[in-house]
Scaffold this active site. Structure first.
Site, mmCIF file in Angstrom:
data_model
loop_
_atom_site.group_PDB
_atom_site.id
_atom_site.type_symbol
_atom_site.label_atom_id
_atom_site.label_comp_id
_atom_site.label_asym_id
_atom_site.label_seq_id
_atom_site.Cartn_x
_atom_site.Cartn_y
_atom_site.Cartn_z
ATOM 1 N N LYS A 155 -1.484 68.552 49.470
ATOM 2 C CA LYS A 155 -2.004 69.578 49.261
ATOM 3 C C LYS A 155 -3.626 69.361 49.371
ATOM 4 O O LYS A 155 -4.355 69.948 50.089
ATOM 5 C CB LYS A 155 -1.593 70.501 48.175
ATOM 6 C CG LYS A 155 -0.258 71.015 48.296
ATOM 7 C CD LYS A 155 0.124 71.888 47.176
ATOM 8 C CE LYS A 155 -0.016 71.381 45.627
ATOM 9 N NZ LYS A 155 0.759 70.039 45.410
ATOM 10 N N GLU A 181 -7.250 71.582 37.838
ATOM 11 C CA GLU A 181 -7.039 70.164 38.749
ATOM 12 C C GLU A 181 -7.628 68.980 37.742
ATOM 13 O O GLU A 181 -8.187 69.120 36.993
ATOM 14 C CB GLU A 181 -7.437 70.365 39.901
ATOM 15 C CG GLU A 181 -6.625 71.165 40.873
ATOM 16 C CD GLU A 181 -5.043 70.650 40.904
ATOM 17 O OE1 GLU A 181 -4.827 69.741 41.670
ATOM 18 O OE2 GLU A 181 -4.127 71.402 40.442
ATOM 19 N N ARG A 182 -7.553 67.799 38.564
ATOM 20 C CA ARG A 182 -8.137 66.521 37.761
ATOM 21 C C ARG A 182 -9.488 66.492 37.885
ATOM 22 O O ARG A 182 -10.093 66.939 38.921
ATOM 23 C CB ARG A 182 -7.390 65.391 38.495
ATOM 24 C CG ARG A 182 -5.758 65.194 38.178
ATOM 25 C CD ARG A 182 -5.214 64.389 39.108
ATOM 26 N NE ARG A 182 -3.662 64.652 39.280
ATOM 27 C CZ ARG A 182 -2.967 65.510 40.095
ATOM 28 N NH1 ARG A 182 -3.780 66.365 40.958
ATOM 29 N NH2 ARG A 182 -1.767 65.514 40.028
#
Length: 461
Positions: A155, A181-182
């Site tokens: 994604k 997210e990271r």
């Protein structure tokens, strides 16, 4: 003189505050701790003296009896040209180690969606340069597209590729929103955009995995407020990229649980539909400009019937579903051509030729899917001549619809390709017409336009 309240209880991110005067309205931002470092958003009124709020920052060091100041307004985001080429957190504070931007206006992140009378209903295609998307699930200018997939199917890579292809050629502004997210992905994206030279027309807002749920829950509203300014005030087209909308829903679920609301199906918050709609309905076309949104959506356990995926589907004009099976076969981008769809794929919008080619491709893939069981049990030789032709076409199309990405050049060693829609349609049409019946299927793998297939080195590798 701002109202002063006192902390009554602290349970993780949930803080109860008692005010002896009037209570601050819902969504008001409160400040406490040393130099007001701890921010709390009012979520509910428990009685005529007490509010319950969710902390948008860590609450370590906060104790009962601590003074709480009412800021007199909701959470605000900076808007204006000065936010471009910068990276912010949920409070609009820069996180790119540069001084705060000057000449910005501060707006509430809680804005109503545009009225129906102020929206436009024109349907235009938004080209991405990615063959399988432009041919089978075209995106809409001013629409919302979702990239659905489980963990590790690509994604973020697909979203990064779209940014590379679209931001450079787009005349408008891009706003990237990272929800839960990271941290390294934010750093990689910032560096990549800087190298590509597209940062001057881009703003980034991040609420990362390690931040409290309140921060992750509101960061999407901060990014959207910035995007709305460029659409409504400057009359520009905006590309809003969100990675990942599931993390927004997940943060809402955490907030809901901490607030003591009764969980709904599979543990989701009971007001999931409302919370998602409040965010999604603000993304739309108006007479002044359009916000086109591309959103990555994590699908828990690859289950597309999960409530988070189902509620997100209902807001989108294009749904691009990534398949773990195709990823395991090395068919990247791993988009499932039969599950992906777009409301743009109609003859009146894309034209008769494009529609006919897309339908024929889908029919070919559907027939191949039905024949797979027979091939597995009896072998390809047992099929009729016509069925064997269908299988050959489908396998050539599968490989032709793969594409080398600019985002993965350093890993694959293959130079990225951006393919115009007409070239992609020509290639698919020629394969469907059996023009390449004598060419081995591996020659179609990871090429750009169909003309690259004719090269002898492509046919022999």
């Amino acid at each position: 003189m701002p109202d002063i309240g006192y902390v009554q209880s602290v349970r993780g991110s949930v803080v109860d505050v008692r005010f002896n005067g009037g209570l601050p309205p819902i969504y008001t931002l409160l400040r406490t701790g040393r130099e007001g470092a701890i921010a709390i958003e009012v979520q509910s009124h428990l009685d005529k003296y007490t509010i319950r709020g969710i902390a948008l920052t860590p609450t370590s060091g906060l104790a009962r009896g601590a003074a709480v100041e009412d800021t007199g307004g909701p959470l605000k985001a900076p808007v204006g040209k000065a936010v471009l080429s910068r990276m912010f957190n949920v409070f609009g504070q820069p996180i790119d180690r540069l001084p705060p931007p000057e000449e910005v206006e501060w707006r509430s992140v809680h804005q109503p969606p545009p009225p129906l009378a102020g929206r436009t209903a024109d349907s235009q295609i938004f080209e991405t340069g990615i063959k399988i998307i432009d041919v089978l699930a075209p995106l809409e200018r001013g629409g919302k597209a979702g990239l659905f997939g489980g963990a590790g199917v690509g994604k973020t890579v697909l979203l990064t590729e779209m940014i590379h292809n679209v931001v450079g050629q787009q005349q408008g502004v891009s706003v990237f929103c990272g929800i839960g997210e990271r941290c390294r992905e934010g750093e990689e994206l910032y560096s990549g955009m800087k190298e590509a030279g597209v940062l001057p027309n881009m703003a980034m807002v991040f609420g990362q995995m390690n931040e409290p749920p309140g921060s992750r829950f509101r960061v999407g509203h901060t990014a959207l407020t910035m995007a709305e300014y460029f659409r409504d005030v400057e009359g520009r087209d905006v590309l809003l990229l969100i990675d990942n909308i599931f993390r927004f829903i997940q943060a809402g679920m955490e907030v809901s649980g901490m607030m003591g609301l009764m969980p709904s199906r599979l543990g989701y918050q009971p007001n999931l539909g409302t919370e998602l709609a409040e965010l999604e309905e603000r993304i739309s076309n108006t007479e002044t400009g359009a916000i086109t949104s591309i959103q990555a959506v994590y699908v828990p356990a690859d289950d597309l019937t999960d409530p988070a995926a189902v509620h997100t589907f209902s807001h989108l004009s294009a749904s691009i579903v990534l398949s773990r099976k195709r990823a395991s076969e090395g068919l990247y981008p791993a988009i499932d051509p039969l599950q992906s769809s777009s409301k743009m794929a109609t003859p009146t919008v894309v034209g008769e030729r494009h529609y006919a080619i897309a339908q024929e491709i889908r029919r070919t893939f559907a027939e191949y899917e039905e024949l797979k069981d027979i091939i597995a049990m009896l072998g390809l030789e047992q099929l009729s001549l016509e069925d064997r032709k269908v299988v050959a076409r489908a396998r050539q199309l599968e490989r032709f619809l793969t594409q080398p990405f600019f985002a993965t050049e350093q890993f694959s060693g293959i130079e990225g390709r951006m393919v115009p829609l007409q070239d992609a349609l020509d290639g698919c049409e020629r394969i469907l017409n059996d023009e390449f019946a004598d060419v081995p299927e591996r020659a179609f793998y990871m090429v750009g336009t169909i003309d690259e297939v004719k090269r002898p080195e492509a046919a022999t590798t």
